[in-house]
Write a protein that holds these residues in place. Structure first.
Motif, short mmCIF file in Angstrom:
data_model
loop_
_atom_site.label_atom_id
_atom_site.label_comp_id
_atom_site.label_asym_id
_atom_site.label_seq_id
_atom_site.Cartn_x
_atom_site.Cartn_y
_atom_site.Cartn_z
N LYS A 83 -9.48 41.48 -27.23
CA LYS A 83 -8.68 41.36 -28.45
C LYS A 83 -8.99 42.36 -29.55
CE LYS A 83 -11.64 38.58 -31.09
NZ LYS A 83 -11.67 37.77 -32.27
N VAL A 85 -8.28 45.45 -31.50
CA VAL A 85 -7.14 46.36 -31.67
C VAL A 85 -7.56 47.83 -31.48
CG1 VAL A 85 -5.48 47.20 -33.38
CG2 VAL A 85 -5.93 44.74 -33.18
N THR A 123 0.43 36.32 -30.69
CA THR A 123 0.07 36.85 -32.00
C THR A 123 1.30 37.15 -32.83
OG1 THR A 123 -0.86 38.81 -33.09
CG2 THR A 123 -0.12 39.12 -30.85
N THR A 125 1.78 39.68 -34.41
CA THR A 125 2.12 41.11 -34.35
C THR A 125 3.28 41.38 -33.39
OG1 THR A 125 0.26 41.41 -32.87
CG2 THR A 125 -0.05 42.15 -35.10
N TYR A 148 -3.36 46.25 -27.43
CA TYR A 148 -3.77 44.83 -27.43
C TYR A 148 -2.55 43.94 -27.69
CZ TYR A 148 -4.67 40.54 -29.94
OH TYR A 148 -4.57 39.25 -30.37
N ASN A 178 -3.51 35.01 -39.12
CA ASN A 178 -4.87 35.57 -39.18
C ASN A 178 -5.93 34.47 -39.27
OD1 ASN A 178 -3.09 37.84 -39.86
ND2 ASN A 178 -4.99 38.92 -40.27
N ASN A 197 -14.09 44.48 -37.03
CA ASN A 197 -12.82 45.17 -37.30
C ASN A 197 -12.02 44.41 -38.34
OD1 ASN A 197 -13.00 47.09 -35.07
ND2 ASN A 197 -12.89 45.25 -33.81
N ASN A 198 -12.20 43.10 -38.37
CA ASN A 198 -11.34 42.26 -39.19
C ASN A 198 -11.96 41.99 -40.54
OD1 ASN A 198 -10.79 40.88 -36.10
ND2 ASN A 198 -9.13 41.80 -37.24
N LEU A 199 -11.10 41.68 -41.50
CA LEU A 199 -11.53 41.58 -42.89
C LEU A 199 -12.62 40.53 -43.14
CD1 LEU A 199 -11.08 42.43 -45.84
CD2 LEU A 199 -9.34 40.64 -46.00
N VAL A 216 -11.69 48.80 -48.46
CA VAL A 216 -10.37 48.17 -48.60
C VAL A 216 -9.34 49.22 -48.22
CG1 VAL A 216 -8.73 47.16 -50.23
CG2 VAL A 216 -11.17 46.57 -50.38
N GLY A 228 -3.07 44.93 -48.72
CA GLY A 228 -2.34 44.26 -47.64
C GLY A 228 -2.35 42.75 -47.78
N TYR A 232 -3.60 33.95 -43.80
CA TYR A 232 -4.89 33.52 -43.25
C TYR A 232 -4.85 32.03 -42.96
CZ TYR A 232 -6.38 38.12 -44.69
OH TYR A 232 -6.47 39.49 -44.83
N VAL A 269 -5.87 41.37 -49.82
CA VAL A 269 -7.29 41.66 -49.56
C VAL A 269 -8.11 41.32 -50.82
CG1 VAL A 269 -8.97 43.46 -48.99
CG2 VAL A 269 -6.74 43.45 -47.87
N ARG A 292 -5.29 52.03 -43.23
CA ARG A 292 -5.68 52.05 -41.82
C ARG A 292 -4.41 52.25 -40.98
NH1 ARG A 292 -8.66 46.74 -39.45
NH2 ARG A 292 -6.63 45.83 -39.95
N ASP A 295 -1.46 49.55 -39.80
CA ASP A 295 -1.36 48.35 -40.65
C ASP A 295 0.01 48.26 -41.29
OD1 ASP A 295 -3.80 47.17 -40.33
OD2 ASP A 295 -4.68 47.92 -42.19
#
Ligand code: WQD
Length: 336
Positions: A83, A85, A123, A125, A148, A178, A197-199, A216, A228, A232, A269, A292, A295
């Motif tokens: 998983k 990305v 997901t 996405t 992914y 998320n 990788n994730n926030l 950020v 972004g 969540y 964020v 990024r 995104d």
């Protein structure tokens, strides 16, 4: 009996806990490719229940068949899969091979043992970049921005085709937004290998002093503060969503059903950083950097279908998500 593949991973372990709490009999299959054996003890500690475990890669058809031979499995919840990305962009063949082969082998074995119900982790996405927000289940899925996510899109199609060919097959496609947070016990949570990788895992490691500065990724998006925005969702709410989906699937006719699992609320964020600092009384050192690649500015769920049809709604808010993340991360990174 419910087979949980990838049951020692982040979402799998929380779902295993909720299944056991409900009194379900479960079998966990995992090969620890991105998790640790200690999670099994943590699940037992939290629930006070026993369950069977097999250290098996779902691509290993013979071993997976043995699991089905030794247990009367009537439904599968499939979390097993790669998983990351960024890694998927660098190693697309590895991702397509593992995730697609995994589901194909699983479906072959399920068919062999006449098991025809599966819940699949998809997901948000798959909605791509062009759909309006909030995302609704009936929107067209679109070409994704990394391999992914494309594996998820392809697997959704594989499962749809399976239902067309076999009129007894039941599929629940759950599109996660998320997931963050951890079990309130602090015994299970997200513990990524290497640099996160994730926030949220990144923030947690900065707070714990394991990483120095959060980057950020961009503050020039068309969002309320330029950073972004995402939907969540507390991982325990997400896990409970699977319990509701399982109940619903048992009472449904055959075929594919798709549900968003999100809260319907978007946070930026900076919202997450500020709330985390407030709730945990820590300081997150951050700097604004480039966007990024891949995104998108903002997305969140229309979560009303799951509420209407599954009787499920996320009840944990952003404060709970920050508190529980920190409770887990503090134990993990500051006590050893
Ligand atoms: C959230 C926001 C970033 C890290 C991805 C996958 C999805 C799922 C979850 C699963 C964005 C910003 C992030 C950082 C930042 N994958 N950010 N600094 O990209 O929405 O979703 O992870 O297994 O399928 O696509 O989640 O947590 O990476 O990012 O500023 O160090 O935080 O730009 O706005 P994302 P994320």
């Amino acid at each position: 009996m419910v087979l949980v593949t990838g049951g020692t991973g982040y979402i799998g372990s929380h779902t295993a806990v909720e299944l056991l709490k409900q009194g379900e009999e479960i079998v966990i299959v995992d090969n620890f490719s991105n998790s640790k054996p200690e999670v099994l003890d943590a699940i037992k500690d939290i629930t006070g229940r026993e369950f069977k475990f097999y250290n098996v890669d779902i691509l290993d058809k013979q071993s997976l068949s043995k699991v089905f031979k030794e247990n009367k499995i009537d439904s599968v919840i499939n979390f097993a899969g790669f998983k990351a990305v960024g890694e998927s962009v660098k190693e697309p063949i590895k991702y397509y091979y593992n995730n697609i082969t995994g589901i194909l082998v699983l479906l072959q074995v399920m068919r062999e043992f006449d098991c025809k119900s599966i819940i699949f982790s998809s997901t948000a996405t798959v909605y791509g970049e062009k759909n309006p927000i909030p995302y609704k289940e009936e929107y067209p899925v679109a070409i994704t921005t990394n391999p992914y996510a494309t594996t998820k899109l392809f697997i959704e199609q594989i499962l749809k085709d399976t239902c067309i060919a076999d009129k007894n097959f039941k599929v629940m496609l759950l599109r996660y937004f998320n997931p963050i947070g951890a079990h309130e016990s602090g015994k299970i949570g997200e513990d990524p290998n290497g640099i996160p990788n994730n926030l949220m895992p990144y923030i947690a490691q900065v707070a714990a002093g394991k990483l120095k500065t959060l980057n950020v990724f961009g503050n020039d998006y068309e969002t309320r503060d330029g950073t972004g925005v995402r939907d969540y969702i507390h991982v325990v709410d997400l896990a409970i969503g699977h319990i509701k989906a399982l109940e619903h699937m048992k009472n449904s006719n055959a075929g594919v059903q798709t549900y968003n699992l999100g809260t319907g609320i978007g946070y930026s964020v900076l919202d997450i950083i500020n709330t985390f600092e407030k709730v945990t009384a820590t300081k997150i050192d951050y700097k604004i950097t480039e966007r990024r690649p891949g995104d998108i500015a903002e997305f969140y769920a229309d979560a009303s279908k799951a509420e209407r049809e599954l009787g499920w709604k996320a009840t944990r808010g952003i404060i709970d998500m920050c508190r529980d993340t920190w409770n887990f991360a503090k134990n993990k990174y500051m006590n050893n």
